[in-house]
Design a protein around this motif. Structure first.
Motif, short mmCIF file in Angstrom:
data_model
loop_
_atom_site.label_atom_id
_atom_site.label_comp_id
_atom_site.label_asym_id
_atom_site.label_seq_id
_atom_site.Cartn_x
_atom_site.Cartn_y
_atom_site.Cartn_z
N THR A 193 0.87 -1.17 0.00
CA THR A 193 0.00 0.00 0.00
C THR A 193 0.90 1.21 0.00
OG1 THR A 193 -0.10 -0.14 2.41
CG2 THR A 193 -1.83 -1.26 1.19
N ASN A 194 0.61 2.22 0.84
CA ASN A 194 1.54 3.32 0.98
C ASN A 194 2.82 2.85 1.69
OD1 ASN A 194 -0.13 5.15 -0.26
ND2 ASN A 194 -1.21 5.64 1.63
N GLU A 195 2.68 1.75 2.47
CA GLU A 195 3.87 1.12 3.00
C GLU A 195 4.55 0.37 1.86
OE1 GLU A 195 0.77 0.48 4.49
OE2 GLU A 195 1.09 2.10 5.91
N LEU A 196 5.78 -0.03 2.08
CA LEU A 196 6.46 -0.82 1.06
C LEU A 196 5.89 -2.23 1.04
CD1 LEU A 196 10.16 0.26 1.48
CD2 LEU A 196 8.53 0.99 -0.23
N MET A 197 5.85 -2.87 2.20
CA MET A 197 5.36 -4.25 2.28
C MET A 197 4.60 -4.43 3.58
SD MET A 197 8.66 -6.37 0.93
CE MET A 197 9.79 -5.23 1.73
N GLU A 198 3.68 -5.36 3.55
CA GLU A 198 2.88 -5.67 4.74
C GLU A 198 2.64 -7.17 4.77
OE1 GLU A 198 -0.61 -3.33 4.86
OE2 GLU A 198 -1.37 -4.18 6.73
N PHE A 199 2.97 -7.81 5.89
CA PHE A 199 2.84 -9.26 6.01
C PHE A 199 2.75 -9.63 7.49
CE2 PHE A 199 7.26 -7.99 5.52
CZ PHE A 199 7.87 -8.56 6.63
N ARG A 200 2.51 -10.92 7.75
CA ARG A 200 2.36 -11.41 9.12
C ARG A 200 3.29 -12.59 9.36
NH1 ARG A 200 -2.20 -9.09 7.54
NH2 ARG A 200 -3.48 -7.96 9.08
N LEU A 201 3.91 -12.60 10.53
CA LEU A 201 4.76 -13.69 10.97
C LEU A 201 4.15 -14.32 12.21
CD1 LEU A 201 8.22 -11.90 10.66
CD2 LEU A 201 7.19 -13.46 9.00
N THR A 202 4.34 -15.62 12.38
CA THR A 202 3.81 -16.30 13.56
C THR A 202 4.93 -17.03 14.29
OG1 THR A 202 3.29 -18.36 12.36
CG2 THR A 202 1.58 -16.64 12.44
N TYR A 203 4.70 -17.23 15.58
CA TYR A 203 5.63 -18.01 16.39
C TYR A 203 4.85 -18.73 17.47
CZ TYR A 203 8.86 -19.24 20.09
OH TYR A 203 9.54 -19.93 21.07
N ASN A 243 2.18 -26.76 26.04
CA ASN A 243 3.09 -26.58 27.16
C ASN A 243 2.70 -25.30 27.88
OD1 ASN A 243 5.45 -25.74 28.74
ND2 ASN A 243 6.51 -27.43 27.70
N ILE A 244 2.69 -25.33 29.21
CA ILE A 244 2.25 -24.18 29.99
C ILE A 244 3.15 -22.97 29.76
CG2 ILE A 244 3.61 -24.76 32.05
CD1 ILE A 244 0.03 -23.30 31.94
N LYS A 245 4.37 -23.21 29.28
CA LYS A 245 5.30 -22.11 29.04
C LYS A 245 5.22 -21.57 27.61
CE LYS A 245 8.68 -23.59 32.52
NZ LYS A 245 10.09 -23.95 32.76
N ASP A 246 4.42 -22.21 26.77
CA ASP A 246 4.34 -21.80 25.36
C ASP A 246 3.42 -20.59 25.19
OD1 ASP A 246 6.03 -23.77 24.66
OD2 ASP A 246 4.58 -24.97 23.54
N VAL A 247 3.72 -19.81 24.17
CA VAL A 247 2.87 -18.71 23.75
C VAL A 247 2.58 -18.89 22.26
CG1 VAL A 247 3.94 -17.17 25.44
CG2 VAL A 247 4.72 -17.13 23.06
N PHE A 248 1.56 -18.19 21.80
CA PHE A 248 1.33 -18.07 20.36
C PHE A 248 1.38 -16.58 20.03
CE2 PHE A 248 -1.22 -17.28 16.59
CZ PHE A 248 -0.67 -18.20 15.71
N LEU A 249 2.17 -16.25 19.03
CA LEU A 249 2.41 -14.84 18.71
C LEU A 249 2.14 -14.59 17.23
CD1 LEU A 249 5.28 -12.66 20.00
CD2 LEU A 249 4.98 -12.83 17.52
N LEU A 250 1.40 -13.54 16.95
CA LEU A 250 1.16 -13.08 15.59
C LEU A 250 1.70 -11.67 15.46
CD1 LEU A 250 -0.21 -13.41 12.78
CD2 LEU A 250 -2.27 -12.42 13.81
N ALA A 251 2.63 -11.48 14.55
CA ALA A 251 3.25 -10.17 14.33
C ALA A 251 2.84 -9.63 12.97
CB ALA A 251 4.76 -10.26 14.44
#
Length: 227
Positions: free
Chosen positions: A41-51, A201-209
């Motif tokens: 868009t007006n940005e150069l690139m736009e996307f999503r990463l997961t972990y 796992n109780i120590k795990d997270v899910f992350l969307l960037a």
């Protein structure tokens, strides 16, 4: 007169039907089309990463590199799409003109957001953690130090001591793709935290960037990345 009115009504009805069909075809073509390029868009690139995995406060070198490896495969895939696909010469080392490759301890790290291309990043993070909502400070360490672990993993390691001992790149990690040259190239950050309802796992997270890459100024090297 009645014949004339009848023909007029038929003509108008036919025009409406044709218009609706044309609108429907145009709408479906846009809605169902599969883009072959990154969103620009007006940005150069736009996307999503997961972990998904552990995200401790003050994570070790091993933890940070484990996060880095998950992100590597996703960023590597980005380079298979336009506009990055048209600039794979930036992955050459030594460079002919511009290179995004940084060589450290036997690794060739390919950084997307770097000073050579005059790029910076804005990141919107959704962080899901197991347990009750809230408790950002008391449970699992404070959010600031968890984010510090993440940001260190988003950038390439600048010294061998930032890599696990005795590690070497696999055949799939030549080059090894990273998001950032330096975490000071993150110019805006927004974080939302919520409950992770299913965690192995109780120590795990899910992350969307959600990453937006922008230019600080237009130069020859990033001009081809702009729509």
């Amino acid at each position: 007169t009645s014949v004339f009115l009848y023909n007029l009504i038929i003509s108008e009805a036919t025009f409406v039907v044709i218009s609706l069909i044309a609108f429907s075809v145009a709408f479906k073509t846009e809605y169902f089309s599969t883009p072959t390029t990154l969103l620009r868009t007006n940005e150069l690139m736009e996307f999503r990463l997961t972990y998904q995995g552990p995200l401790p406060s003050n994570g070790t070198v091993q933890v940070k590199h484990s996060i880095r490896k998950q992100l590597h495969s996703q960023i590597k895939e980005l380079w298979n799409y336009i506009p990055l696909l048209e600039h794979r010469e930036y992955l050459n080392f030594p460079p002919k003109e511009i290179s995004v490759v940084r060589r450290v301890a036997g690794f060739d790290f390919a950084v997307l957001v770097c000073q050579a291309l005059c790029l910076h990043a804005e990141i919107d993070i959704t962080l899901l953690r197991p347990g009750p909502i809230g408790g950002l400070i008391t449970r699992g360490g404070d959010i600031d130090n968890q984010l510090k672990t993440l940001f260190d993993a988003l950038r390439y390691p600048k010294e061998s001591k930032e890599l696990p001992n005795g590690i070497s790149p696999s055949s799939d990690e030549i080059p090894f793709f990273c998001l950032l040259e330096d975490d000071n190239l993150i110019t805006k950050i927004f974080v939302s935290v919520d409950r992770l309802l299913m965690a192995p796992n109780i120590k795990d997270v899910f992350l969307l960037a959600h990453v937006k890459v922008k230019a600080t100024r237009i130069i020859y090297g990033n001009m081809g990345l702009i729509t």
